[in-house]
Write an enzyme that holds these catalytic residues in place. Structure first.
Site, PDB file in Angstrom:
ATOM      1  N   ALA A  12      45.614 -16.047 -11.669  1.00 57.05           N
ATOM      2  CA  ALA A  12      44.261 -16.248 -12.196  1.00 57.05           C
ATOM      3  C   ALA A  12      43.385 -17.064 -11.247  1.00 57.05           C
ATOM      4  O   ALA A  12      42.504 -17.802 -11.673  1.00 57.05           O
ATOM      5  CB  ALA A  12      44.340 -16.941 -13.556  1.00 57.05           C
ATOM      6  N   ALA A  13      43.622 -16.898  -9.943  1.00 58.26           N
ATOM      7  CA  ALA A  13      42.865 -17.720  -8.991  1.00 58.26           C
ATOM      8  C   ALA A  13      41.649 -17.001  -8.415  1.00 58.26           C
ATOM      9  O   ALA A  13      40.813 -17.610  -7.758  1.00 58.26           O
ATOM     10  CB  ALA A  13      43.776 -18.163  -7.852  1.00 58.26           C
ATOM     11  N   ARG A  18      32.267  -9.900  -9.386  1.00 58.15           N
ATOM     12  CA  ARG A  18      31.463  -8.879 -10.063  1.00 58.15           C
ATOM     13  C   ARG A  18      31.031  -9.274 -11.473  1.00 58.15           C
ATOM     14  O   ARG A  18      30.196  -8.610 -12.068  1.00 58.15           O
ATOM     15  CB  ARG A  18      32.242  -7.544 -10.082  1.00 58.15           C
ATOM     16  N   GLN A  78      45.910 -22.671  -6.020  1.00 54.24           N
ATOM     17  CA  GLN A  78      45.804 -21.850  -4.813  1.00 54.24           C
ATOM     18  C   GLN A  78      44.370 -22.077  -4.311  1.00 54.24           C
ATOM     19  O   GLN A  78      43.435 -21.444  -4.781  1.00 54.24           O
ATOM     20  CB  GLN A  78      46.031 -20.361  -5.143  1.00 54.24           C
ATOM     21  N   ASN A 234      36.875  -6.536 -14.473  1.00 59.43           N
ATOM     22  CA  ASN A 234      36.279  -7.043 -13.240  1.00 59.43           C
ATOM     23  C   ASN A 234      34.784  -7.301 -13.370  1.00 59.43           C
ATOM     24  O   ASN A 234      34.211  -8.050 -12.599  1.00 59.43           O
ATOM     25  CB  ASN A 234      36.522  -6.063 -12.091  1.00 59.43           C
ATOM     26  N   ALA A 386      15.370 -22.323 -59.497  1.00 59.38           N
ATOM     27  CA  ALA A 386      14.796 -21.736 -58.288  1.00 59.38           C
ATOM     28  C   ALA A 386      13.973 -22.763 -57.524  1.00 59.38           C
ATOM     29  O   ALA A 386      13.276 -23.587 -58.109  1.00 59.38           O
ATOM     30  CB  ALA A 386      13.920 -20.548 -58.661  1.00 59.38           C
ATOM     31  N   TYR A 393      17.181 -36.337 -46.340  1.00 54.38           N
ATOM     32  CA  TYR A 393      16.931 -36.974 -45.043  1.00 54.38           C
ATOM     33  C   TYR A 393      15.673 -37.814 -45.127  1.00 54.38           C
ATOM     34  O   TYR A 393      14.597 -37.308 -45.463  1.00 54.38           O
ATOM     35  CB  TYR A 393      16.784 -35.864 -44.002  1.00 54.38           C
ATOM     36  N   ALA A 429      10.729 -28.718 -64.722  1.00 58.48           N
ATOM     37  CA  ALA A 429      10.308 -27.964 -63.537  1.00 58.48           C
ATOM     38  C   ALA A 429       9.258 -28.755 -62.770  1.00 58.48           C
ATOM     39  O   ALA A 429       8.403 -29.420 -63.359  1.00 58.48           O
ATOM     40  CB  ALA A 429       9.757 -26.614 -63.961  1.00 58.48           C
ATOM     41  N   ARG A 446       6.279 -35.591 -62.997  1.00 55.44           N
ATOM     42  CA  ARG A 446       5.229 -34.760 -62.403  1.00 55.44           C
ATOM     43  C   ARG A 446       3.906 -35.136 -63.064  1.00 55.44           C
ATOM     44  O   ARG A 446       3.892 -35.736 -64.145  1.00 55.44           O
ATOM     45  CB  ARG A 446       5.534 -33.283 -62.642  1.00 55.44           C
TER      46      ARG A 446
HETATM   47  C1  UD1 Z   1      45.481  -5.828  -7.397  1.00 54.97           C
HETATM   48  C2  UD1 Z   1      46.678  -5.046  -6.879  1.00 54.97           C
HETATM   49  C3  UD1 Z   1      46.463  -3.560  -7.159  1.00 54.97           C
HETATM   50  C4  UD1 Z   1      46.204  -3.321  -8.619  1.00 54.97           C
HETATM   51  C5  UD1 Z   1      45.039  -4.188  -9.078  1.00 54.97           C
HETATM   52  C6  UD1 Z   1      44.782  -4.078 -10.539  1.00 54.97           C
HETATM   53  C7  UD1 Z   1      47.487  -6.250  -4.937  1.00 54.97           C
HETATM   54  C8  UD1 Z   1      47.516  -6.324  -3.453  1.00 54.97           C
HETATM   55  N1  UD1 Z   1      46.792  -5.282  -5.450  1.00 54.97           N
HETATM   56  O1  UD1 Z   1      44.360  -5.429  -6.647  1.00 54.97           O
HETATM   57  O2  UD1 Z   1      47.600  -2.832  -6.731  1.00 54.97           O
HETATM   58  O3  UD1 Z   1      45.930  -1.958  -8.848  1.00 54.97           O
HETATM   59  O4  UD1 Z   1      45.300  -5.550  -8.775  1.00 54.97           O
HETATM   60  O5  UD1 Z   1      45.766  -4.727 -11.258  1.00 54.97           O
HETATM   61  O6  UD1 Z   1      48.142  -7.050  -5.566  1.00 54.97           O
HETATM   62  N2  UD1 Z   1      44.663 -13.337  -7.519  1.00 54.97           N
HETATM   63  C9  UD1 Z   1      45.059 -14.623  -7.227  1.00 54.97           C
HETATM   64  N3  UD1 Z   1      45.044 -15.049  -5.949  1.00 54.97           N
HETATM   65  C10 UD1 Z   1      44.686 -14.254  -4.917  1.00 54.97           C
HETATM   66  C11 UD1 Z   1      44.291 -12.931  -5.216  1.00 54.97           C
HETATM   67  C12 UD1 Z   1      44.296 -12.511  -6.516  1.00 54.97           C
HETATM   68  O7  UD1 Z   1      45.395 -15.386  -8.131  1.00 54.97           O
HETATM   69  O8  UD1 Z   1      44.706 -14.719  -3.777  1.00 54.97           O
HETATM   70  C13 UD1 Z   1      44.681 -12.883  -8.902  1.00 54.97           C
HETATM   71  C14 UD1 Z   1      43.305 -12.520  -9.419  1.00 54.97           C
HETATM   72  O9  UD1 Z   1      42.691 -13.614 -10.051  1.00 54.97           O
HETATM   73  C15 UD1 Z   1      43.624 -11.400 -10.411  1.00 54.97           C
HETATM   74  C16 UD1 Z   1      44.888 -10.754  -9.860  1.00 54.97           C
HETATM   75  O10 UD1 Z   1      45.451 -11.697  -8.985  1.00 54.97           O
HETATM   76  O11 UD1 Z   1      43.898 -11.898 -11.708  1.00 54.97           O
HETATM   77  C17 UD1 Z   1      44.589  -9.471  -9.116  1.00 54.97           C
HETATM   78  O12 UD1 Z   1      43.701  -9.773  -8.057  1.00 54.97           O
HETATM   79  P1  UD1 Z   1      42.514  -8.834  -7.624  1.00 54.97           P
HETATM   80  O13 UD1 Z   1      41.743  -9.470  -6.560  1.00 54.97           O
HETATM   81  O14 UD1 Z   1      41.790  -8.340  -8.816  1.00 54.97           O
HETATM   82  O15 UD1 Z   1      43.377  -7.654  -6.955  1.00 54.97           O
HETATM   83  P2  UD1 Z   1      42.923  -6.184  -6.735  1.00 54.97           P
HETATM   84  O16 UD1 Z   1      42.312  -6.051  -5.405  1.00 54.97           O
HETATM   85  O17 UD1 Z   1      42.188  -5.701  -7.903  1.00 54.97           O
HETATM   86 MG    MG Z   2      41.353  -6.690  -9.896  1.00 55.31          MG
END
Ligand code: UD1
Ligand code: MG
Length: 488
Positions: A12-13, A18, A78, A234, A386, A393, A429, A446
């Site tokens: 999740a880094a 987009r 990361q 994305n 009603a 307040y 009332a 009143r």
């Molecule tokens: C990746 C896969 C691809 C797959 C696609 C959709 C690779 C090389 N490619 O491509 O085969 O079809 O996902 O699932 O793995 N992330 C990190 N650190 C990084 C890069 C990415 O934590 O340095 C995480 C992103 O936050 C994301 C996931 O990894 O949650 C996928 O990364 P993303 O950049 O979306 O990879 P894609 O190019 O889409």
């Molecule tokens: Mg992706």
């Protein structure tokens, strides 16, 4: 055989460019929960031995959110994103000694189910394969890594990223979705061997697949039963699409559990909403947060209920409620606004154009029309006329109003807090009640009525009102004259 609990690694880094958002991608919400929350809810079902979440972009926001979702999950920083392989490597290093199965999932796939992830883990444990890969067949695979299978064996050979793929490879509809079950030892070793020799100059986690195939360590694929489950988010178009799929899934679950959803297309429920059997949800209804609907309750059309509980057999129509408690067989709406702390007891009523906050309305008590009730306690079976307003307040502080049982508050009464109306009392009332009313008393507060006879004909002489008044006076005079002559 039931599988050993896996170690979970969530990627999740990434930046999520987009999304075009100041909010990190995995914190965007659907069905009242962040994407990361959905992913962790799915992996939580596996009772993982440990969970690591790789955070990078927006980690000042993601890390505290993660702590709320799962205090025991390990955040792994990361700082620079050198690819999914790099992210996985950092996670394994941070986790230290790891054996069994490592399940890797992306943080931006909120529709993944525990069931599918469990299948992957079981397959890995049963087969002893180095890698079990989740794949899916997509109507539009643009952007995804493609799954290249051997021409003779039909077995997965490798994954080629969209950007690295040939025209022919781009024609493959089977895709990798960043979900894998790895043998922990194999993965740790393989990750040290990744290169950045590719179109993006990144360490690709996907390359571990070809490695395992070449090493003869066992490489298996599981095709997701429903491609919708693997949808990644994305951008905000995909966020809405995933939100719709999730909503359909939640509604289907509730319908199978005995809830009538009249129009699934206009009904939205959050993931934490709960319903009992024989609930009916009418169209244009949003159930959000921890809202609960008890047996036989009927909600909608046109309700938004947030963190609100609705008692058995209650009827709620055209209402906006947040943090409210609606008792069994209570009646609410239409056009009612219930704010935090509004607590309606059994068979109570809050009717049209009524706003209630931080107040209790006792059993069988009614606030039927055009009222504001704030910081008040209303006893059982009392009726609030009603247009009654609780004046809670004073411009600086809020004060409490107490209305006893079986009270009759006359229409258009102002109850100026702090004030108490005793059991069985009445108010006239139009009264402005500033002092306590003893039980059983009638409070009149009143101005006395005064009629200035003939005022309109004198002061508004050439108006239709004056003309109407003159005619009425003449009719009365002639009736009187007839009465005197004894005719008719
Ligand atoms: C990746 C896969 C691809 C797959 C696609 C959709 C690779 C090389 N490619 O491509 O085969 O079809 O996902 O699932 O793995 N992330 C990190 N650190 C990084 C890069 C990415 O934590 O340095 C995480 C992103 O936050 C994301 C996931 O990894 O949650 C996928 O990364 P993303 O950049 O979306 O990879 P894609 O190019 O889409
Ligand atoms: Mg992706």
């Amino acid at each position: 055989m039931s599988a050993r609990p896996p170690v979970v690694v969530v990627l999740a880094a990434g930046e999520g460019k987009r999304m075009r958002s100041a909010t990190p991608k995995v914190l965007h919400e659907l069905a009242g929960r962040s994407m990361l929350g959905h992913v962790l809810a799915a992996t939580e079902g596996l009772r993982p031995a440990r969970t690591a979440v790789v955070v990078g972009h927006g980690r000042d926001q993601v890390t505290p959110h993660l702590a709320q979702l799962d205090a025991e999950a390990l955040p792994v920083v990361q700082a620079e994103q050198h690819g999914t392989g790099h992210a996985a490597r950092l996670a394994l290093e941070a986790l230290g000694d790891t054996d069994g199965t490592v399940l890797v999932v992306p943080g931006d796939a909120p529709l993944l189910t525990t069931q599918t992830l469990a299948r992957l883990v079981e397959r890995r444990e049963e087969s002893g394969a180095a890698v079990v890969l989740l794949t899916t067949v997509l109507p539009d695979p643009t952007g995804y890594g493609r799954v290249v299978r051997g021409p003779d064996t039909g077995e997965v050979d490798r994954i080629v990223e969209h950007k690295d793929a040939t025209e022919e490879e781009r024609g493959i509809a089977e895709c990798a979705v960043s979900v894998y079950a790895f043998d922990a030892g194999y993965l740790a070793a393989a990750l040290t061997k990744l290169t950045t020799d590719n179109a993006q100059g990144e360490e690709y986690l996907t390359d571990v697949v070809a490695m395992a195939r070449a090493d003869g360590h066992g490489m298996q694929a599981v095709v997701a039963p429903d491609h919708a489950e693997t949808l990644g988010v994305n951008d905000r178009v995909q966020l809405a699409a995933a939100g719709r799929v999730l909503n359909d899934r939640l509604l289907e679950g509730w319908m199978r559990a005995g809830v009538t959803v009249v129009d699934p297309a206009t009904t939205w429920v959050d993931a934490d909403v709960t319903c009992e059997e024989d609930v009916t949800i009418q169209p244009f209804t949003l159930l959000r947060g921890s809202t609960h609907l008890a047996r036989d309750a009927e909600v909608g059309p046109s309700c938004t209920l947030v963190d609100t509980s609705v008692g058995a057999g209650a009827r709620v129509l055209n209402t906006h409620a947040k943090g409210a408690q609606i008792g069994p067989r209570a009646n609410v709406g239409p056009w009612t606004y219930l704010r935090p702390g509004a607590d309606l007891a059994e068979a109570a009523k809050a009717g049209a154009y009524v706003e209630i906050k931080n107040s209790t309305v006792g059993p069988g008590a009614k606030v039927p029309h055009l009222s504001y009730i704030g910081d008040a306690e209303i006893g059982e079976h009392s009726n609030i006329g009603a247009a009654t307003v609780v004046v809670n307040y004073d411009g600086v502080r809020k004060h409490v109003t107490r209305v006893g049982a079986y009270v009759r508050i006359g229409s258009d009464t102002m109850l100026v807090a702090p004030v108490e109306v005793g059991d069985g009392a009445y108010t006239a009332a139009g009264s402005v009640i500033t002092g306590d009313v003893p039980p059983g008393a009638m409070a009149v507060a009143r101005g006395k009525q005064r009629n200035v006879e003939g005022w309109v004909e004198r002061r508004r002489s050439d108006t239709p009102s004056a003309e109407a008044a003159r005619k009425a006076r003449e009719r009365a005079a002639s009736r009187e004259a007839e009465g005197e002559t004894g005719e008719g």
